[in-house]
Design a protein around this motif. Structure first.
Motif, mmCIF file in Angstrom:
data_model
loop_
_atom_site.group_PDB
_atom_site.id
_atom_site.type_symbol
_atom_site.label_atom_id
_atom_site.label_comp_id
_atom_site.label_asym_id
_atom_site.label_seq_id
_atom_site.Cartn_x
_atom_site.Cartn_y
_atom_site.Cartn_z
ATOM 1 N N GLY A 1 0.816 -1.217 0.000
ATOM 2 C CA GLY A 1 0.000 0.000 0.000
ATOM 3 C C GLY A 1 0.844 1.258 0.000
ATOM 4 O O GLY A 1 0.601 2.196 -0.775
ATOM 5 N N ALA A 2 1.861 1.286 0.864
ATOM 6 C CA ALA A 2 2.708 2.477 0.971
ATOM 7 C C ALA A 2 3.490 2.710 -0.325
ATOM 8 O O ALA A 2 3.583 3.848 -0.803
ATOM 9 C CB ALA A 2 3.664 2.328 2.156
ATOM 10 N N CYS A 3 4.053 1.637 -0.888
ATOM 11 C CA CYS A 3 4.842 1.778 -2.130
ATOM 12 C C CYS A 3 3.956 2.190 -3.300
ATOM 13 O O CYS A 3 4.350 3.015 -4.131
ATOM 14 C CB CYS A 3 5.563 0.473 -2.461
ATOM 15 N N GLU A 4 2.765 1.596 -3.357
ATOM 16 C CA GLU A 4 1.826 1.926 -4.437
ATOM 17 C C GLU A 4 1.496 3.417 -4.402
ATOM 18 O O GLU A 4 1.398 4.069 -5.446
ATOM 19 C CB GLU A 4 0.543 1.106 -4.243
ATOM 20 N N ALA A 5 1.341 3.959 -3.199
ATOM 21 C CA ALA A 5 0.973 5.371 -3.059
ATOM 22 C C ALA A 5 2.158 6.299 -3.338
ATOM 23 O O ALA A 5 1.978 7.396 -3.870
ATOM 24 C CB ALA A 5 0.450 5.622 -1.649
ATOM 25 N N MET A 6 3.373 5.879 -2.968
ATOM 26 C CA MET A 6 4.520 6.801 -3.002
ATOM 27 C C MET A 6 5.401 6.676 -4.237
ATOM 28 O O MET A 6 6.155 7.594 -4.549
ATOM 29 C CB MET A 6 5.405 6.574 -1.766
ATOM 30 N N PHE A 7 5.363 5.543 -4.934
ATOM 31 C CA PHE A 7 6.310 5.306 -6.039
ATOM 32 C C PHE A 7 6.117 6.295 -7.184
ATOM 33 O O PHE A 7 5.005 6.609 -7.581
ATOM 34 C CB PHE A 7 6.167 3.879 -6.567
ATOM 35 N N LYS A 8 7.248 6.783 -7.721
ATOM 36 C CA LYS A 8 7.251 7.589 -8.946
ATOM 37 C C LYS A 8 8.344 7.040 -9.855
ATOM 38 O O LYS A 8 9.395 6.627 -9.344
ATOM 39 C CB LYS A 8 7.584 9.053 -8.627
ATOM 40 N N PRO A 9 8.148 7.027 -11.160
ATOM 41 C CA PRO A 9 9.218 6.528 -12.041
ATOM 42 C C PRO A 9 10.395 7.499 -12.127
ATOM 43 O O PRO A 9 10.239 8.710 -11.913
ATOM 44 C CB PRO A 9 8.524 6.374 -13.397
ATOM 45 N N ASP A 10 11.587 6.946 -12.426
ATOM 46 C CA ASP A 10 12.808 7.720 -12.676
ATOM 47 C C ASP A 10 13.196 8.671 -11.537
ATOM 48 O O ASP A 10 13.504 9.837 -11.762
ATOM 49 C CB ASP A 10 12.678 8.533 -13.989
ATOM 50 N N MET A 11 13.217 8.150 -10.321
ATOM 51 C CA MET A 11 13.641 8.975 -9.183
ATOM 52 C C MET A 11 15.163 9.016 -9.099
ATOM 53 O O MET A 11 15.837 8.040 -9.401
ATOM 54 C CB MET A 11 13.080 8.401 -7.877
ATOM 55 N N GLU A 12 15.687 10.143 -8.653
ATOM 56 C CA GLU A 12 17.119 10.270 -8.373
ATOM 57 C C GLU A 12 17.431 9.557 -7.045
ATOM 58 O O GLU A 12 16.519 9.344 -6.231
ATOM 59 C CB GLU A 12 17.513 11.743 -8.282
ATOM 60 N N PRO A 13 18.700 9.202 -6.807
ATOM 61 C CA PRO A 13 19.034 8.417 -5.605
ATOM 62 C C PRO A 13 18.544 9.003 -4.284
ATOM 63 O O PRO A 13 18.025 8.278 -3.438
ATOM 64 C CB PRO A 13 20.568 8.356 -5.642
#
Length: 204
Positions: A147-159
């Motif tokens: 749930g947390a990852c689904e809500a927070m993930f964005k593609p192409d994040m910097e380190p």
């Protein structure tokens, strides 16, 4: 209680732009009793491949030793490090050959492959691979991690942003699971460096 939940665990791997992060909690318990608060669940295979093992802690350590043995043989024979895809196939094969008396582990493999393309995958205790383009989770806190990852993930994040997102997801998820927690251990891996950080979390 399932044997996979006996020691408690939370694992997460997430991809960014030519980088990846792999994180775990630090609690080792025997059911609801906490035994250690600095337990290592993430193992470095080489500079660009990391392995996280959730599940039964004794089986995780045994499996890690077998995998390191096989990786060192590969290095001697091939004179190079294993690619993450090759290593995932090795883990899958070792788990599947023990399918009638399996290692009670759910591995998470993360690495940088050709042209520094991030690769992440997880599998069950008999080696059935699940590949992902964004993130994979494992352990007793996996439902809240999803749930947390689904809500927070964005593609192409910097380190740096990737580190922030993974640590927030991990800390908020282990608060909702009484078998994992007690801080976090995060590796952020880029083509040029490996950053290791310890997180402080709720101590209950």
């Amino acid at each position: 209680m399932s044997i996979f939940e006996y020691n408690g665990s939370a694992l997460i791997a997430m991809v960014g732009k030519n980088c990846f992060a792999i994180a775990s909690d630090r609690r080792l318990g025997v059911q609801l009793q906490t035994i250690a608060t600095d337990f290592q669940r993430i193992y470095k295979i080489h500079d660009k491949v990391f392995l996280g093992l959730s599940g039964l802690a004794t089986d995780a350590q045994t499996l890690y030793q077998r995998l390191m043995f096989r990786h060192k043989l590969y290095q001697l024979r091939e004179e190079r490090d294993m690619k993450p895809e090759t290593f995932a196939s090795l883990v899958s094969a070792i788990l599947y050959e023990k399918r009638f008396g399996p290692y009670f582990c759910q591995p998470v493999i993360a690495g940088l492959g050709d042209e520094d393309k991030p690769f992440i995958c997880t599998m069950d205790s008999i080696g059935a691979k699940e590949l992902a383009k964004d993130f994979v989770v494992a352990g007793t806190a996996s439902e809240s991690l999803y749930g947390a990852c689904e809500a927070m993930f964005k593609p192409d994040m910097e380190p740096e942003e990737l580190f922030e997102i993974v640590s927030q997801a991990l800390l908020s998820s282990v608060d909702r699971d009484c078998l994992s927690g007690w801080g976090g251990h995060i590796y952020v891996v880029t083509p040029t460096e490996v950053r290791e950080r310890i997180l402080k979390g709720r101590m209950d």
